[in-house]
Design an enzyme around this catalytic site. Structure first.
Site, mmCIF file in Angstrom:
data_model
loop_
_atom_site.group_PDB
_atom_site.id
_atom_site.type_symbol
_atom_site.label_atom_id
_atom_site.label_comp_id
_atom_site.label_asym_id
_atom_site.label_seq_id
_atom_site.Cartn_x
_atom_site.Cartn_y
_atom_site.Cartn_z
ATOM 1 N N ASN A 7 0.876 -1.175 0.000
ATOM 2 C CA ASN A 7 0.000 0.000 0.000
ATOM 3 C C ASN A 7 0.913 1.225 0.000
ATOM 4 O O ASN A 7 1.530 1.546 1.010
ATOM 5 C CB ASN A 7 -0.881 -0.040 1.255
ATOM 6 C CG ASN A 7 -1.840 1.125 1.326
ATOM 7 O OD1 ASN A 7 -1.790 2.048 0.506
ATOM 8 N ND2 ASN A 7 -2.705 1.103 2.315
ATOM 9 N N ARG A 90 -2.632 -1.914 -3.456
ATOM 10 C CA ARG A 90 -3.873 -1.166 -3.235
ATOM 11 C C ARG A 90 -3.838 0.092 -4.104
ATOM 12 O O ARG A 90 -2.852 0.826 -4.109
ATOM 13 C CB ARG A 90 -3.953 -0.760 -1.772
ATOM 14 C CG ARG A 90 -5.123 0.137 -1.514
ATOM 15 C CD ARG A 90 -5.145 0.601 -0.077
ATOM 16 N NE ARG A 90 -6.303 1.460 0.117
ATOM 17 C CZ ARG A 90 -6.274 2.599 0.770
ATOM 18 N NH1 ARG A 90 -5.161 3.040 1.304
ATOM 19 N NH2 ARG A 90 -7.370 3.305 0.906
ATOM 20 N N HIS A 179 -13.033 3.104 0.370
ATOM 21 C CA HIS A 179 -13.046 2.030 1.390
ATOM 22 C C HIS A 179 -13.747 0.767 0.880
ATOM 23 O O HIS A 179 -14.210 -0.059 1.675
ATOM 24 C CB HIS A 179 -13.813 2.458 2.662
ATOM 25 C CG HIS A 179 -13.212 3.590 3.429
ATOM 26 N ND1 HIS A 179 -13.989 4.546 4.041
ATOM 27 C CD2 HIS A 179 -11.935 3.894 3.713
ATOM 28 C CE1 HIS A 179 -13.211 5.412 4.678
ATOM 29 N NE2 HIS A 179 -11.957 5.037 4.481
ATOM 30 N N ARG A 240 -12.047 15.972 7.851
ATOM 31 C CA ARG A 240 -12.809 16.306 6.642
ATOM 32 C C ARG A 240 -14.227 16.738 7.007
ATOM 33 O O ARG A 240 -14.822 16.177 7.927
ATOM 34 C CB ARG A 240 -12.907 15.096 5.709
ATOM 35 C CG ARG A 240 -11.583 14.655 5.144
ATOM 36 C CD ARG A 240 -11.807 13.602 4.049
ATOM 37 N NE ARG A 240 -10.555 12.935 3.750
ATOM 38 C CZ ARG A 240 -10.389 11.609 3.782
ATOM 39 N NH1 ARG A 240 -11.393 10.806 4.070
ATOM 40 N NH2 ARG A 240 -9.219 11.094 3.498
ATOM 41 N N GLU A 383 -8.287 -5.164 5.106
ATOM 42 C CA GLU A 383 -8.178 -4.851 3.681
ATOM 43 C C GLU A 383 -7.012 -5.600 3.037
ATOM 44 O O GLU A 383 -7.099 -6.019 1.890
ATOM 45 C CB GLU A 383 -7.995 -3.330 3.506
ATOM 46 C CG GLU A 383 -9.264 -2.557 3.835
ATOM 47 C CD GLU A 383 -9.022 -1.112 4.222
ATOM 48 O OE1 GLU A 383 -8.488 -0.879 5.331
ATOM 49 O OE2 GLU A 383 -9.366 -0.220 3.438
#
Ligand code: ADP
Length: 398
Positions: A7, A90, A179, A240, A383
């Site tokens: 990743n 990823r 996600h 955010r 993940e």
């Protein structure tokens, strides 16, 4: 089959080496501060073998040091780099081009590059990682797993924005979500735990971490998700904004002279729970301050709880029937109080949780109470394992 999962971020490279025989993680770690002062961490199982400052001028050097550690005579876990059969990368944005994971080809690389327009912070580093890996491990099969591909089953009424069609047709402006690998992993695991095929279930999955998204899954396929063209949309997050009236952007621009990109950067990095609390984007810090009576921390906490309820409620109405609800990621897995307070409101849709079973952190557990018509789970996301499973499947077929 031995599989390396990578990743890559702009200044980091996370890695996990899997033995797919028993899906065991042989080693893992992270190279950080690449092209800065450089730091590398290497773990075998859960034991840290080393964590040290080390020059990492670029991702290529980082990748080579990862391989050196994995095959090291003393603390390595494999004897030769050719034991690594495949590498799964990823990639954040697969746009409408990639509806599933793919073996890396020049065309796939070109597609990822083309999609950098909508993921300028994420896709370019992923390509750097892919290229660095190809140089260091020329014989391994490369696979890319996209964070967006699970959401590609959304119907038009979910992914389209109600703006003139030319923006979709010419510029591909639409909802992509994020996600996806996590939502896919926990929803598949949920179906497994319920002893059902995923196509028989409607599930709402809540990935609540620094970045958060909620997804409505209808008969095993994504029907709607809270993130949009980018991960800025949806729930209030650590730093955010989540959803707001887009006019706020032009208004701030007119009032302050900040450019659109400066405003979007502020909305990504300096907003959310951090801005409201004035303390931190980390939920633990917010809870601590709230307990001491800090009012802004209290508002931040309430906004988070409301935001989670808002999307679960909306998606329950979109799906019409909900069989299961899943909480995952840092907050979803660990915040006992949030799960309890959110689920307290959801009795109207048949959710009832057992407070004792809910009193658990970071564990896979069903928290459904007797009489509940919706089964509720905490499922730690994985993940990397999902990427390794896809990589194995594609490498097997090659
Ligand atoms: P990322 O999106 O960066 O992968 P994580 O999934 O690791 O983030 O989630 C980070 C969030 O999880 C932080 O807001 C942190 O406060 C929260 N978190 C971790 N442990 C706890 C806990 N015990 N209680 C409440 N929140 C927690």
């Amino acid at each position: 089959m031995i599989i390396l999962v990578v990743n890559t971020g702009s200044s980091s490279l996370k890695y996990q080496l899997f033995d797919m025989e028993d899906r065991k993680v042989l080693a893992k770690g992270i190279c950080e501060r690449i092209a800065e002062d450089g730091h590398m961490n290497y773990k075998v199982g859960d034991e840290t073998v080393f964590s040290k400052d080390i020059p990492l001028p670029d991702h290529g050097v980082a990748m080579q040091l990862v391989i050196d550690a994995l095959i090291d005579k003393e603390h390595g876990v494999i004897s030769d780099m050719n034991e690594i059969h495949a590498v799964g990368h990823r990639v954040v944005q697969g746009g409408s081009l990639f509806k599933k994971s793919e073996i890396i080809t020049p065309e796939v690389e070109a597609g990822i590059e083309q999609l950098s327009v909508i993921a300028p912070l994420h896709n370019p580093p992923a390509l750097v990682g892919i290229r660095a890996c190809k140089k260091v491990l020329p014989n391994a099969i490369g696979v890319v797993v996209f964070d967006t591909s699970f959401h590609q089953t959304m119907p038009e009424e979910s992914y389209m924005y109600a703006i003139p069609m030319e923006y979709l047709e010419k510029y591909n402006i639409r909802k992509y979500g994020a996600h996806g690998t996590s939502h896919r992993y926990v929803s598949e695991r949920c179906a497994e735990l319920c002893g059902k095929d995923k196509s028989e279930m409607n599930i709402i999955t809540c990935h609540l971490g620094n970045g958060s998204s909620v997804t409505a899954i209808k008969e095993g396929k994504c029907y709607d998700t809270s993130m949009g063209l980018t991960p800025l949309d949806g729930l209030i997050m650590g730093t955010r904004t989540g959803t707001l009236d887009p006019t706020v952007v032009s208004f701030i621009n007119e009032q302050t002279g900040m450019s659109a990109s400066e405003i979007v950067s502020m909305m990504n990095k300096k907003s959310g729970l951090l801005a409201v609390s004035g303390i931190s984007g980390d939920v633990r810090d917010i809870c601590e301050a709230e307990a001491k009576g800090n009012h802004r921390a209290h508002i931040a906490r309430e906004m988070l709880l409301k935001s989670v309820r808002h999307f679960i409620g909306a998606y329950a109405a979109e799906l019409g029937k909900v069989d299961a609800l899943v909480f995952t990621a840092g907050i979803g897995e660990n915040d006992i109080e949030l799960r309890e307070k959110v689920c307290d409101y959801l009795g109207f849709m048949g959710v009832k949780i057992d407070t004792e079973k809910n009193n658990s952190r970071g564990e896979e557990v069903e928290i459904t109470a007797p009489g509940s018509t919706v089964r509720t789970f905490v499922i730690p996301t994985n993940e990397e394992l999902m990427i390794a499973i896809d990589t194995q499947a594609l490498a097997d077929g090659k």
